[in-house]
Design a protein around this motif. Structure first.
Motif, PDB file in Angstrom:
ATOM      1  N   THR A  27      37.068  58.275  83.082  1.00 16.09           N
ATOM      2  CA  THR A  27      38.200  57.364  83.269  1.00 16.09           C
ATOM      3  C   THR A  27      37.882  56.316  84.326  1.00 16.09           C
ATOM      4  O   THR A  27      38.599  55.336  84.466  1.00 16.09           O
ATOM      5  CB  THR A  27      39.419  58.158  83.734  1.00 16.09           C
ATOM      6  OG1 THR A  27      39.067  58.824  84.968  1.00 16.09           O
ATOM      7  CG2 THR A  27      39.819  59.213  82.730  1.00 16.09           C
ATOM      8  N   THR A  28      36.813  56.556  85.111  1.00 16.52           N
ATOM      9  CA  THR A  28      36.504  55.655  86.229  1.00 16.52           C
ATOM     10  C   THR A  28      35.765  54.405  85.738  1.00 16.52           C
ATOM     11  O   THR A  28      35.424  54.296  84.553  1.00 16.52           O
ATOM     12  CB  THR A  28      35.658  56.403  87.282  1.00 16.52           C
ATOM     13  OG1 THR A  28      34.622  57.113  86.603  1.00 16.52           O
ATOM     14  CG2 THR A  28      36.495  57.406  88.053  1.00 16.52           C
ATOM     15  N   ALA A  29      35.482  53.493  86.654  1.00 14.35           N
ATOM     16  CA  ALA A  29      34.992  52.158  86.285  1.00 14.35           C
ATOM     17  C   ALA A  29      33.711  52.196  85.448  1.00 14.35           C
ATOM     18  O   ALA A  29      33.543  51.371  84.543  1.00 14.35           O
ATOM     19  CB  ALA A  29      34.793  51.317  87.542  1.00 14.35           C
ATOM     20  N   GLY A  30      32.829  53.147  85.731  1.00 14.61           N
ATOM     21  CA  GLY A  30      31.593  53.239  84.951  1.00 14.61           C
ATOM     22  C   GLY A  30      31.856  53.431  83.474  1.00 14.61           C
ATOM     23  O   GLY A  30      31.084  52.980  82.619  1.00 14.61           O
ATOM     24  N   GLY A  31      32.947  54.091  83.159  1.00 13.26           N
ATOM     25  CA  GLY A  31      33.323  54.323  81.764  1.00 13.26           C
ATOM     26  C   GLY A  31      33.559  53.026  81.006  1.00 13.26           C
ATOM     27  O   GLY A  31      33.421  52.976  79.778  1.00 13.26           O
ATOM     28  N   ALA A  32      33.911  51.967  81.734  1.00 14.47           N
ATOM     29  CA  ALA A  32      34.166  50.681  81.073  1.00 14.47           C
ATOM     30  C   ALA A  32      32.885  50.138  80.446  1.00 14.47           C
ATOM     31  O   ALA A  32      32.930  49.481  79.398  1.00 14.47           O
ATOM     32  CB  ALA A  32      34.744  49.678  82.067  1.00 14.47           C
ATOM     33  N   CYS A  33      31.746  50.394  81.078  1.00 16.61           N
ATOM     34  CA  CYS A  33      30.462  49.929  80.538  1.00 16.61           C
ATOM     35  C   CYS A  33      30.054  50.780  79.332  1.00 16.61           C
ATOM     36  O   CYS A  33      29.806  50.255  78.254  1.00 16.61           O
ATOM     37  CB  CYS A  33      29.372  50.003  81.593  1.00 16.61           C
ATOM     38  SG  CYS A  33      29.653  48.887  82.967  1.00 16.61           S
ATOM     39  N   THR A  34      30.008  52.089  79.534  1.00 18.60           N
ATOM     40  CA  THR A  34      29.561  52.949  78.435  1.00 18.60           C
ATOM     41  C   THR A  34      30.567  52.931  77.286  1.00 18.60           C
ATOM     42  O   THR A  34      30.183  53.071  76.133  1.00 18.60           O
ATOM     43  CB  THR A  34      29.365  54.395  78.923  1.00 18.60           C
ATOM     44  OG1 THR A  34      30.534  54.821  79.582  1.00 18.60           O
ATOM     45  CG2 THR A  34      28.191  54.493  79.876  1.00 18.60           C
ATOM     46  N   GLY A  35      31.832  52.771  77.611  1.00 20.36           N
ATOM     47  CA  GLY A  35      32.864  52.841  76.581  1.00 20.36           C
ATOM     48  C   GLY A  35      33.104  51.534  75.843  1.00 20.36           C
ATOM     49  O   GLY A  35      33.979  51.463  74.974  1.00 20.36           O
TER      50      GLY A  35
END
Ligand code: IMP
Ligand code: MG
Length: 423
Positions: free
Chosen positions: A243-251
């Motif tokens: 759910t954290t910011a890194g997820g925005a890239c992978t997701g």
């Protein structure tokens, strides 16, 4: 606006939906990157309440492209009914303003059944999930036996794979004492939903990169909150995605160096729905907020557990997400409180923690160290500028932003768009 990631800095339900709606005005594209229809984003527009579970809140504004990215687990039947609900409100949902990733994973009925059966088996140790099948769907993704949207929309592929998966899952369901599923009825329902979604399905990675090349500004819409993150949250009392910011890239397939800014959303106090540690939980503030009719879950209707603002948690969230700017919501929830506590550290025996310990058992044994702030005891719901806020409310908002190691950017004093104060 540049590319902005918006995340929840607590345990979800920080009021992200509303802040996303406000920020969408300056964005061209809005992307959901993680989670599924466990999320519930409540948005009020012109006094009308909308709850969105999968579709980015940007859909409520005209000429915004809304994307469900590859990191999301999508319940196609839920999605179709959400689209129908929006259309009933006169909101257009067409392949021009909405795209679904062909590699997003599909939530199927056996995921929901398994979610429920496993929770029941856990008894007292249950996670308190939303029972939307999120954990089992991500589990299948990691185990490489998931079904993706590109298979959902191909009837022959869907039939073949579903037959296999239902066979295996029925055996598991039976062993857990749950009812097996019928291939025929699941196939009929999911094939129909798949065909309805087909016109919206795209390679959203390419779509987003095309958009960026054309100069579009993207808003990445986080769901749930930092401490529900599968890696950084209070495991095992978490959801099953990043759910954290890194997820925005992978997701989404948008690389890290294209991200310009991270906005964190946090309530002026703390809430959590479901089980697991909540160090600042407090029955009085829970009662106060519930008696005001606030803090009931948007997806399940469950009363949320409430507590004082926890700066240990939000500071940790700033660290993990790289939060630049903070939006503080529900400031008005504290309008009547005489003395407001803020947790600045945890203590357990002689050990002091400035960040959240990784072990939930250690966390459960921690007591908060509080500082107190004088309440403003005046209504803030009609304030429209930072100056109009009572001095004590301004001081409180600034203090909790400082304690969270990020800049105060927005203070929100109600659910309406107009109740948003840019600092
Ligand atoms: P799941 O995501 O349904 O598996 O639930 C796991 C945990 O995350 C439970 O404690 C849920 O209450 C919580 N959770 C999931 N989605 C949300 C949300 O959108 N807001 C708040 N809590 C959530
Ligand atoms: Mg919510």
């Amino acid at each position: 606006m540049a590319n902005t990631i918006l995340v929840g800095a607590q345990w979800g339900d920080e009021g992200k939906g509303k802040i996303i709606d406000v920020l969408t005005e300056q964005a061209d594209v809005v992307v959901r990157y993680a989670g599924g229809n466990n999320a519930g984003h409540t948005v009020m527009v012109n006094g009308k309440k909308s709850v969105l579970h999968l579709i980015p809140s940007g859909i409520l504004r005209k000429n915004k492209l809304c994307v469900i990215g590859n990191g999301v687990v999508c319940d196609p039947v839920g999605l179709v009914s959400e689209m129908a609900g929006l259309r009933q409100h006169g909101i257009k949902v067409t392949p021009k303003n909405f795209a679904l990733s062909e590699t997003a994973h599909v939530v199927l009925p056996y995921h929901r059944e398994l979610d429920g059966a496993r929770e029941q088996l856990k008894g007292e140790n249950k996670i308190g999930t939303t029972k939307r099948g999120i954990g089992p769907a991500y589990g299948d993704k990691a185990a490489r036996v998931g079904l993706r949207v590109n298979e959902l929309i191909d009837s022959a592929k869907l039939a073949a794979k579903l037959a296999d998966r239902i066979k295996e899952n029925n055996a598991v369901l039976k062993s857990l004492g749950a009812k097996p599923l019928s291939f025929k009825s699941v196939f009929a329902e999911y094939d129909r939903a798949g065909q309805q979604l087909k016109p919206f399905v795209q390679n959203t990675v390419v779509l987003l990169h095309d958009q960026m090349r054309a100069g579009a500004d993207i808003l990445f819409e986080g769901a749930q909150g930092t401490f529900l993150d599968i890696d950084h949250g209070t495991y095992p009392f978490v959801t099953s995605s990043n759910t954290t910011a890194g997820g925005a890239c992978t997701g989404s397939g948008v690389p890290p160096h294209r991200m310009d800014r991270v906005v964190g959303v946090m309530k002026a106090y703390t809430t959590r729905v479901g089980e697991g540690p909540l160090p600042t939980e407090n029955p009085e503030i829970s009662d106060l907020l519930h008696n005001m009719g606030r803090e009931f879950g948007a997806t399940t209707g469950r009363p949320r557990r409430c507590g004082w603002f926890d700066a240990v948690a939000t500071r940790h969230a700033t660290m993990v997400n790289g939060i630049d700017d903070l939006a503080i919501t529900n400031l008005d929830g504290l309008d009547t409180v005489e003395s407001i506590k803020v947790c600045v550290a945890y203590r357990r025996g002689k050990t002091q923690y400035d960040y959240i310990p990784n072990d939930v058992q250690v966390l459960a044994g921690c007591t908060p160290v509080y500082v107190e702030f004088e309440g403003w005891q005046a209504p803030t719901v009609k304030c429209r500028t930072f100056k109009q806020l009572p001095a004590k409310a301004r001081a409180y908002a600034k203090a909790i932003a400082d304690l969270s190691n990020a800049r105060l950017f927005i203070a929100s004093v109600g659910p309406g768009r107009e109740q948003t104060i840019f600092v």
